[in-house]
Design a protein around this motif. Structure first.
Motif, PDB file in Angstrom:
ATOM      1  N   VAL A 206      22.796  29.425 -12.282  1.00 42.61           N
ATOM      2  CA  VAL A 206      23.005  28.052 -11.807  1.00 42.61           C
ATOM      3  C   VAL A 206      21.739  27.517 -11.145  1.00 42.61           C
ATOM      4  O   VAL A 206      21.275  26.405 -11.440  1.00 42.61           O
ATOM      5  CB  VAL A 206      24.191  27.997 -10.817  1.00 42.61           C
ATOM      6  N   LYS A 207      21.159  28.312 -10.255  1.00 43.51           N
ATOM      7  CA  LYS A 207      19.991  27.840  -9.506  1.00 43.51           C
ATOM      8  C   LYS A 207      18.755  27.664 -10.386  1.00 43.51           C
ATOM      9  O   LYS A 207      17.843  26.897 -10.035  1.00 43.51           O
ATOM     10  CB  LYS A 207      19.686  28.818  -8.366  1.00 43.51           C
ATOM     11  N   SER A 208      18.708  28.362 -11.509  1.00 44.88           N
ATOM     12  CA  SER A 208      17.542  28.255 -12.388  1.00 44.88           C
ATOM     13  C   SER A 208      17.629  27.055 -13.319  1.00 44.88           C
ATOM     14  O   SER A 208      16.655  26.723 -14.006  1.00 44.88           O
ATOM     15  CB  SER A 208      17.399  29.535 -13.231  1.00 44.88           C
ATOM     16  N   SER A 209      18.777  26.377 -13.352  1.00 41.01           N
ATOM     17  CA  SER A 209      18.945  25.222 -14.227  1.00 41.01           C
ATOM     18  C   SER A 209      18.104  24.040 -13.741  1.00 41.01           C
ATOM     19  O   SER A 209      17.985  23.803 -12.533  1.00 41.01           O
ATOM     20  CB  SER A 209      20.416  24.808 -14.282  1.00 41.01           C
ATOM     21  N   HIS A 210      17.565  23.273 -14.665  1.00 37.85           N
ATOM     22  CA  HIS A 210      16.808  22.073 -14.298  1.00 37.85           C
ATOM     23  C   HIS A 210      17.713  21.017 -13.682  1.00 37.85           C
ATOM     24  O   HIS A 210      17.237  20.067 -13.043  1.00 37.85           O
ATOM     25  CB  HIS A 210      16.093  21.501 -15.530  1.00 37.85           C
ATOM     26  N   GLU A 211      19.041  21.177 -13.842  1.00 35.91           N
ATOM     27  CA  GLU A 211      19.994  20.214 -13.282  1.00 35.91           C
ATOM     28  C   GLU A 211      20.356  20.528 -11.826  1.00 35.91           C
ATOM     29  O   GLU A 211      20.991  19.716 -11.158  1.00 35.91           O
ATOM     30  CB  GLU A 211      21.281  20.207 -14.117  1.00 35.91           C
ATOM     31  N   TYR A 212      19.962  21.707 -11.359  1.00 31.53           N
ATOM     32  CA  TYR A 212      20.329  22.100  -9.996  1.00 31.53           C
ATOM     33  C   TYR A 212      19.473  21.346  -8.990  1.00 31.53           C
ATOM     34  O   TYR A 212      18.241  21.360  -9.048  1.00 31.53           O
ATOM     35  CB  TYR A 212      20.146  23.602  -9.815  1.00 31.53           C
ATOM     36  N   ASN A 213      20.145  20.695  -8.041  1.00 33.41           N
ATOM     37  CA  ASN A 213      19.473  19.863  -7.046  1.00 33.41           C
ATOM     38  C   ASN A 213      20.128  20.132  -5.698  1.00 33.41           C
ATOM     39  O   ASN A 213      21.297  19.783  -5.491  1.00 33.41           O
ATOM     40  CB  ASN A 213      19.597  18.385  -7.425  1.00 33.41           C
ATOM     41  N   GLU A 214      19.398  20.742  -4.784  1.00 33.09           N
ATOM     42  CA  GLU A 214      19.986  21.145  -3.518  1.00 33.09           C
ATOM     43  C   GLU A 214      20.331  19.982  -2.595  1.00 33.09           C
ATOM     44  O   GLU A 214      20.992  20.189  -1.575  1.00 33.09           O
ATOM     45  CB  GLU A 214      19.067  22.142  -2.803  1.00 33.09           C
ATOM     46  N   THR A 215      19.927  18.775  -2.944  1.00 33.06           N
ATOM     47  CA  THR A 215      20.384  17.621  -2.170  1.00 33.06           C
ATOM     48  C   THR A 215      21.793  17.196  -2.583  1.00 33.06           C
ATOM     49  O   THR A 215      22.441  16.421  -1.885  1.00 33.06           O
ATOM     50  CB  THR A 215      19.440  16.420  -2.347  1.00 33.06           C
ATOM     51  N   LYS A 216      22.261  17.728  -3.717  1.00 30.61           N
ATOM     52  CA  LYS A 216      23.599  17.384  -4.219  1.00 30.61           C
ATOM     53  C   LYS A 216      24.499  18.601  -4.400  1.00 30.61           C
ATOM     54  O   LYS A 216      25.699  18.457  -4.643  1.00 30.61           O
ATOM     55  CB  LYS A 216      23.484  16.662  -5.568  1.00 30.61           C
ATOM     56  N   CYS A 217      23.932  19.804  -4.311  1.00 30.30           N
ATOM     57  CA  CYS A 217      24.711  21.000  -4.636  1.00 30.30           C
ATOM     58  C   CYS A 217      24.163  22.211  -3.880  1.00 30.30           C
ATOM     59  O   CYS A 217      22.948  22.326  -3.681  1.00 30.30           O
ATOM     60  CB  CYS A 217      24.657  21.251  -6.146  1.00 30.30           C
ATOM     61  N   ARG A 218      25.056  23.095  -3.492  1.00 31.16           N
ATOM     62  CA  ARG A 218      24.634  24.364  -2.896  1.00 31.16           C
ATOM     63  C   ARG A 218      25.414  25.497  -3.554  1.00 31.16           C
ATOM     64  O   ARG A 218      26.644  25.555  -3.458  1.00 31.16           O
ATOM     65  CB  ARG A 218      24.875  24.377  -1.392  1.00 31.16           C
ATOM     66  N   ALA A 219      24.719  26.369  -4.252  1.00 35.18           N
ATOM     67  CA  ALA A 219      25.335  27.509  -4.925  1.00 35.18           C
ATOM     68  C   ALA A 219      25.060  28.777  -4.119  1.00 35.18           C
ATOM     69  O   ALA A 219      23.941  28.989  -3.644  1.00 35.18           O
ATOM     70  CB  ALA A 219      24.790  27.654  -6.346  1.00 35.18           C
ATOM     71  N   PHE A 220      26.072  29.625  -3.991  1.00 41.60           N
ATOM     72  CA  PHE A 220      25.909  30.828  -3.174  1.00 41.60           C
ATOM     73  C   PHE A 220      26.868  31.918  -3.655  1.00 41.60           C
ATOM     74  O   PHE A 220      27.900  31.652  -4.274  1.00 41.60           O
ATOM     75  CB  PHE A 220      26.160  30.525  -1.694  1.00 41.60           C
ATOM     76  N   VAL A 221      26.502  33.161  -3.343  1.00 44.71           N
ATOM     77  CA  VAL A 221      27.329  34.311  -3.704  1.00 44.71           C
ATOM     78  C   VAL A 221      28.432  34.469  -2.663  1.00 44.71           C
ATOM     79  O   VAL A 221      28.174  34.484  -1.459  1.00 44.71           O
ATOM     80  CB  VAL A 221      26.482  35.596  -3.776  1.00 44.71           C
ATOM     81  N   TYR A 222      29.669  34.573  -3.158  1.00 43.16           N
ATOM     82  CA  TYR A 222      30.803  34.750  -2.246  1.00 43.16           C
ATOM     83  C   TYR A 222      31.985  35.314  -3.027  1.00 43.16           C
ATOM     84  O   TYR A 222      32.262  34.892  -4.152  1.00 43.16           O
ATOM     85  CB  TYR A 222      31.195  33.416  -1.601  1.00 43.16           C
ATOM     86  N   ASP A 223      32.672  36.254  -2.411  1.00 45.22           N
ATOM     87  CA  ASP A 223      33.882  36.845  -2.987  1.00 45.22           C
ATOM     88  C   ASP A 223      35.088  36.157  -2.364  1.00 45.22           C
ATOM     89  O   ASP A 223      35.340  36.287  -1.160  1.00 45.22           O
ATOM     90  CB  ASP A 223      33.902  38.348  -2.696  1.00 45.22           C
ATOM     91  N   ILE A 224      35.827  35.411  -3.178  1.00 47.12           N
ATOM     92  CA  ILE A 224      36.945  34.620  -2.665  1.00 47.12           C
ATOM     93  C   ILE A 224      38.043  35.506  -2.082  1.00 47.12           C
ATOM     94  O   ILE A 224      38.886  35.046  -1.312  1.00 47.12           O
ATOM     95  CB  ILE A 224      37.515  33.713  -3.781  1.00 47.12           C
ATOM     96  N   THR A 225      38.032  36.805  -2.389  1.00 53.26           N
ATOM     97  CA  THR A 225      39.040  37.717  -1.839  1.00 53.26           C
ATOM     98  C   THR A 225      38.601  38.328  -0.515  1.00 53.26           C
ATOM     99  O   THR A 225      39.294  39.181   0.039  1.00 53.26           O
ATOM    100  CB  THR A 225      39.353  38.850  -2.830  1.00 53.26           C
ATOM    101  N   SER A 226      37.466  37.882   0.007  1.00 55.68           N
ATOM    102  CA  SER A 226      36.943  38.409   1.262  1.00 55.68           C
ATOM    103  C   SER A 226      37.910  38.160   2.422  1.00 55.68           C
ATOM    104  O   SER A 226      38.743  37.245   2.379  1.00 55.68           O
ATOM    105  CB  SER A 226      35.599  37.736   1.570  1.00 55.68           C
ATOM    106  N   GLU A 227      37.781  38.960   3.473  1.00 57.21           N
ATOM    107  CA  GLU A 227      38.590  38.747   4.676  1.00 57.21           C
ATOM    108  C   GLU A 227      38.086  37.551   5.473  1.00 57.21           C
ATOM    109  O   GLU A 227      38.810  37.021   6.316  1.00 57.21           O
ATOM    110  CB  GLU A 227      38.563  40.001   5.560  1.00 57.21           C
ATOM    111  N   GLU A 228      36.854  37.124   5.221  1.00 58.18           N
ATOM    112  CA  GLU A 228      36.255  36.030   5.975  1.00 58.18           C
ATOM    113  C   GLU A 228      35.995  34.823   5.069  1.00 58.18           C
ATOM    114  O   GLU A 228      35.678  34.983   3.886  1.00 58.18           O
ATOM    115  CB  GLU A 228      34.934  36.468   6.607  1.00 58.18           C
TER     116      GLU A 228
END
Length: 338
Positions: A179-201
């Motif tokens: 996602v971050k390597s895409s030419h469409e990725y723009n951190e003023t409009k999007c933030r991509a991050f690693v996260y496990d939705i099953t986490s306790e936090e």
């Protein structure tokens, strides 16, 4: 992977809703008209099969119901699958190394396997309605399981003139790198991050109760059933009171479920694919129970008959689609919206 299974998986890949179809048959002029209505719910859909002799006239039919005989055949297939259950040690390996198998998937396929989800406006118009234009008001969208960005980038393109910010997470680091390597990725409009939705936090990147709409598309099926409640809790934590969760996933007796061969059955309705990734097939009742603390605005079955006209094959797809709203003021009693 055995040759027969590889062939089966490839045929399924070319008929799965989100996958790329490299062998499209010639289309009739009327089939080139873009789909404009949702197929979910009896009042929706655009093409209905009323004459069985006409089944191969089009590539797809909406709201195709099953008879008792067909359901019984499906139950017999699943009973046979269950007789060749994956052993305990191997099941634990798939569970323990789940993120690694998805890393391998995205390392191999990058952004070339799944189609961009341009159907979002049809099925989930809420993503595009009443969006703020002013810079002082921000509309926050959170995509869980963003993969290679097949929801993020089509969404950002369509809402480019609105003040929308998209948070995108996946528990595959490789997917986030794609996602971050895409030419469409723009951190003023999007933030991509690693996260496990099953986490306790909850995710540290998102403020509690700050999300207007959360999308969860073909995500919950990929995690172990015992972790569903953790995932739902984490979704609820970031949604604003009155915020909306948009859900779509695999339904019971879908073609993908019935195509599994021996030694792919992990637990009831939970399977492992040849690449080590896992998938569960839901019922409406399971989804209703999972989101019992939300207002249920939609919980529907989307049944499609997909036709391969050149090979005269009929393939029955079953998906579930839902819209679940977080209660205002922390109210916990679930109810349906008529």
């Amino acid at each position: 992977m055995a040759d027969s299974e590889a062939a089966s998986q490839e045929l399924l890949r070319t008929t799965t809703e989100d996958s790329v179809d490299d062998t499209k048959p010639p289309r009739r002029p009327e089939e080139l008209i873009k789909k404009a209505t949702s197929s979910v719910g009896g009042q929706f859909g655009s093409r209905f099969l009323t004459d069985e002799d006409a089944v191969f006239d089009f590539n797809a039919w909406d709201n195709v119901e099953w008879g008792e005989e067909q359901e019984q055949e499906a139950r017999e297939v699943i009973a046979k699958q269950a007789s060749a259950k994956v052993d305990d040690e191997t099941r634990e390996k798939y569970d323990r190394e789940a993120a690694g198998f998805w890393d391998e998937f995205y390392s191999r396929n990058t952004n070339k396997f799944f189609k961009d989800r341009h159907w979002l406006r049809i099925e989930f118009p809420e993503l595009f309605e009443n969006l703020p234009k002013a810079s002082t008001t921000q509309f926050n969208v959170y995509e869980i399981g963003c993969g290679a960005g097949n929801t993020v980038f089509p969404l950002l393109t369509e809402v480019a003139d609105s003040n929308v910010f998209v948070y995108a997470c996946d528990y595959s680091k490789v997917a986030i790198d794609v996602v971050k390597s895409s030419h469409e990725y723009n951190e003023t409009k999007c933030r991509a991050f690693v996260y496990d939705i099953t986490s306790e936090e909850p995710p540290a990147e998102i403020e509690p109760e700050s999300i207007d709409i959360c999308t969860c598309i073909f995500v919950l099926s990929a995690i172990h059933p015992r972790t569903w409640q953790n995932a739902i809790r984490n979704i609820s934590r970031v949604l604003k009171p009155g915020g909306l969760l948009l859900f779509r996933d695999y339904g019971r007796y879908d073609l993908a479920q019935l195509r599994f061969k021996g030694s792919r059955f992990l637990e009831d309705n939970f399977y492992v694919r040849g690449d080590g990734t896992r998938v569960y097939f839901f019922t409406q009742e399971e989804i209703a129970d999972m989101f019992k603390d939300f207002i249920v605005e939609q919980n529907e079955v989307d049944r499609r008959l997909i036709v391969n006209r050149s090979r005269k094959l009929k393939m029955y797809r079953v998906w579930l689609q839902g819209k679940f709203r977080k209660h205002l003021g922390g109210e916990k009693t679930g109810r349906n919206v008529e």
